[in-house]
Design a protein around this motif. Sequence first.
Motif, short mmCIF file in Angstrom:
data_model
loop_
_atom_site.label_atom_id
_atom_site.label_comp_id
_atom_site.label_asym_id
_atom_site.label_seq_id
_atom_site.Cartn_x
_atom_site.Cartn_y
_atom_site.Cartn_z
N GLY A 65 11.72 7.99 7.75
CA GLY A 65 10.29 8.10 8.00
C GLY A 65 9.53 7.02 7.25
N LYS A 66 8.25 6.96 7.49
CA LYS A 66 7.38 6.01 6.80
C LYS A 66 6.75 6.69 5.59
CE LYS A 66 7.88 2.88 10.09
NZ LYS A 66 8.64 1.64 9.85
N PRO A 67 6.49 5.94 4.53
CA PRO A 67 5.78 6.51 3.39
C PRO A 67 4.46 7.14 3.84
CG PRO A 67 6.66 4.38 2.81
CD PRO A 67 6.91 4.55 4.28
N ASN A 68 4.16 8.27 3.22
CA ASN A 68 2.97 9.09 3.51
C ASN A 68 3.15 9.97 4.74
OD1 ASN A 68 1.31 8.74 1.34
ND2 ASN A 68 -0.02 7.22 2.30
N ASP A 69 4.32 9.88 5.44
CA ASP A 69 4.62 10.88 6.45
C ASP A 69 4.86 12.22 5.76
OD1 ASP A 69 4.42 9.01 8.42
OD2 ASP A 69 6.57 8.87 8.86
N SER A 70 4.68 13.29 6.47
CA SER A 70 4.84 14.62 5.90
C SER A 70 6.27 14.82 5.36
CB SER A 70 4.54 15.68 6.96
OG SER A 70 4.77 16.98 6.46
N THR A 98 7.58 -3.29 6.35
CA THR A 98 7.18 -1.95 5.93
C THR A 98 8.39 -1.20 5.38
OG1 THR A 98 5.48 -1.88 7.66
CG2 THR A 98 6.11 0.22 6.65
N PHE A 99 8.22 -0.66 4.20
CA PHE A 99 9.29 0.15 3.61
C PHE A 99 9.50 1.41 4.43
CE2 PHE A 99 8.02 -2.18 -0.28
CZ PHE A 99 9.27 -2.63 -0.69
N GLU A 100 10.76 1.85 4.49
CA GLU A 100 11.09 3.14 5.08
C GLU A 100 11.75 4.00 4.02
OE1 GLU A 100 13.63 2.25 8.37
OE2 GLU A 100 11.97 1.80 9.74
N ASN A 115 0.83 -1.20 0.00
CA ASN A 115 0.00 0.00 0.00
C ASN A 115 0.87 1.25 0.00
OD1 ASN A 115 0.84 0.44 2.69
ND2 ASN A 115 -0.93 -0.66 3.53
N GLN A 116 0.22 2.42 -0.08
CA GLN A 116 0.96 3.69 -0.17
C GLN A 116 1.71 4.02 1.11
OE1 GLN A 116 -1.40 6.93 -1.63
NE2 GLN A 116 -1.63 6.05 -3.67
N ASN A 117 1.38 3.35 2.19
CA ASN A 117 2.10 3.53 3.45
C ASN A 117 3.35 2.66 3.52
OD1 ASN A 117 0.24 5.40 4.49
ND2 ASN A 117 -1.09 3.73 5.18
N GLY A 118 3.59 1.87 2.45
CA GLY A 118 4.78 1.04 2.40
C GLY A 118 4.65 -0.30 3.07
N GLN A 119 3.46 -0.65 3.51
CA GLN A 119 3.27 -1.94 4.18
C GLN A 119 3.12 -3.06 3.15
OE1 GLN A 119 -0.20 -0.63 6.34
NE2 GLN A 119 0.94 -0.53 8.28
N ILE A 120 3.84 -4.16 3.38
CA ILE A 120 3.85 -5.29 2.46
C ILE A 120 3.00 -6.41 3.06
CG2 ILE A 120 5.30 -6.92 1.18
CD1 ILE A 120 7.67 -5.01 1.76
N TYR A 121 1.93 -6.74 2.39
CA TYR A 121 1.04 -7.83 2.83
C TYR A 121 1.09 -8.96 1.80
CZ TYR A 121 -1.09 -4.81 6.38
OH TYR A 121 -1.31 -3.99 7.48
N ALA A 122 0.97 -10.19 2.29
CA ALA A 122 0.95 -11.34 1.39
C ALA A 122 0.23 -12.50 2.06
CB ALA A 122 2.37 -11.75 1.02
N THR A 123 -0.23 -13.40 1.23
CA THR A 123 -0.79 -14.66 1.71
C THR A 123 0.35 -15.67 1.78
OG1 THR A 123 -2.91 -14.17 0.66
CG2 THR A 123 -2.50 -16.45 1.31
N VAL A 124 0.59 -16.22 2.95
CA VAL A 124 1.72 -17.12 3.15
C VAL A 124 1.22 -18.54 3.34
CG1 VAL A 124 3.74 -17.64 4.56
CG2 VAL A 124 3.06 -15.27 4.19
N GLY A 125 1.76 -19.46 2.54
CA GLY A 125 1.39 -20.87 2.67
C GLY A 125 -0.09 -21.10 2.41
#
Length: 255
Positions: free
Chosen positions: A197-202, A165-167, A145-155
């Motif tokens: 910082g995190k994505p979408n931070d000012s 989460t990307f920084e 997502n635009q906040n840099g969080q990586i989600y996935a279905t595992v197994g």
Amino acid sequence: MIDALYIATSGLQSQQTQIDTLSNNISNMQTPGFKSQRVSFGDIAVISPAEVQAGLSPQHTGAGTEITSTSSVFSQGQMSQTGNTWDIGIQGEGFLEVVDGNNNHLYTRDGQLHVDSGGYLATTTGNRLAQDIQIPPDASNIQINQNGQIYATVGNSTSQTLLGTFELSTFPSAEGLQSVGSNNYMPTQASGDPSVGKPNDSGVGSILQGSLEGSNVDMVSEMSTLVIAQRAYQLNARVLQASDQILDTINNLRQ
């Protein structure tokens, strides 16, 4: 006339650097995240020691030109959609922090990522992200997502898992970063220390999955500046040649 030789030589060297820089910009027009570079010139001034010793106000005499700095222009490049899972485009001022084979911490805008043999996210040059984000081999349906969080279905899980989460890092003066090649930069005193910082931070920027930021090179501007630099190089070469001919004539008169 000896001074004319040195002045023309300094002009040739400076314009050669300008031509090399412009040529590098043009050759990287299609490189994702590439930032064009600009050369800054300065005058070489000579002060007469005799005037200083005599207590007179010294007169600065022009003695040619020199390169004062070569810096990158960090304007935003155009975003293009690729549809690739691990392509991430950065909208804003942030940089990805990576670690090279010598354990140097570098910074890049190139969002062409992949999962390396160890399962870690890395750039096309093989540098791993400094966060050491590891992706399980059985991860699927990966969403960023635009906040840099990586989600996935595992197994065999039916729910999505947060893998990391990307920084993004920013600098007080990004123009002061030193280019070290391969689309990577190193902090300097001029750039200041990075702030994470995190994505979408000012002031940090956001991340777009399946997109890449293109080069910010403007072909028309680069080509027109290249023509001017080539003409300046030719003029300095003519001054050098004319000075040499005059000196040769003077030497013949003395014989």
